[in-house]
Design an enzyme around this catalytic site. Sequence first.
Site, short mmCIF file in Angstrom:
data_model
loop_
_atom_site.label_atom_id
_atom_site.label_comp_id
_atom_site.label_asym_id
_atom_site.label_seq_id
_atom_site.Cartn_x
_atom_site.Cartn_y
_atom_site.Cartn_z
N GLU A 1 71.91 -5.86 88.05
CA GLU A 1 71.73 -7.10 88.82
C GLU A 1 72.57 -7.09 90.09
OE1 GLU A 1 70.39 -10.30 85.48
OE2 GLU A 1 72.48 -9.62 85.38
N GLU B 1 69.29 -6.57 78.16
CA GLU B 1 69.73 -7.83 77.55
C GLU B 1 68.89 -8.25 76.34
OE1 GLU B 1 71.60 -8.03 81.63
OE2 GLU B 1 69.82 -7.19 80.71
#
Length: 252
Positions: free
Chosen positions: A106, A126
């Site tokens: 990210e 995730e």
Amino acid sequence: MTVHTELTGTTFVVTIDRPDARNAIDLATAEAVAAALDELDARADVTTGVITGAGGTFCAGMDLKAFLAGERPSLPGRGFAGIVRRPPAKPLVAAVEGYALGGGFEIVLACDLVVAARDAVFGLPEVTRGLLPAGGGLLRLPRKVPANLAMEWILTGARIPATTAHEVHLVNRLTDPGAALAGAVELAEAVGRNGPLATRACKQVIAESRDWPEAEFFERQSPVHEAVRSSEDAREGALAFVERRSPQWANR
């Protein structure tokens, strides 16, 4: 210090330096990254930035040990790692070696350009831990690669080779292993040779125009364009072209 900085030409290099933790982000590191990016934007002698990781790995994401101890490596208004909600105004290049996973990926997605070693690996794992890539992964990845591909990568938590990321244009340039930082600085310096007001304004319009109604595109672009066109640098660029020399930017 978990982050150190260095000026290379007009490029400000920010290095996450926690190699024993695969450069995972804890609160202190998030604060240090945010401070480094503020310095990047504030310095008049800097035109572009590069962010990388020490020890052959970009960033493994959030420091889970710190998380279990109650830390949240996010800052108000800045988000995870001090960058994902508010990247710097100046162009920023990610230099990726090794792994850029979870929050590390990210951070990459918050950058404007990406240079990666051929053996680097990206991923948003995730969902394999029952979590969401809420640090920009869900928002930015579908804008940078085809939406169905982003959906597959996010829902499977797959690890993506840099060569694949390059094929779909997520990575701008591939380098040999160990050469990503040099490649990123080279790319940043190529950007930095251009008018600094113009490059920042280009980044601003590209980022902000995603939410503009099409009928208002040119109206909303106009104040940014006019500020650059009426600058000393715009005149210097034209004059340098006529005089067949390199421009000397005043950044105003």
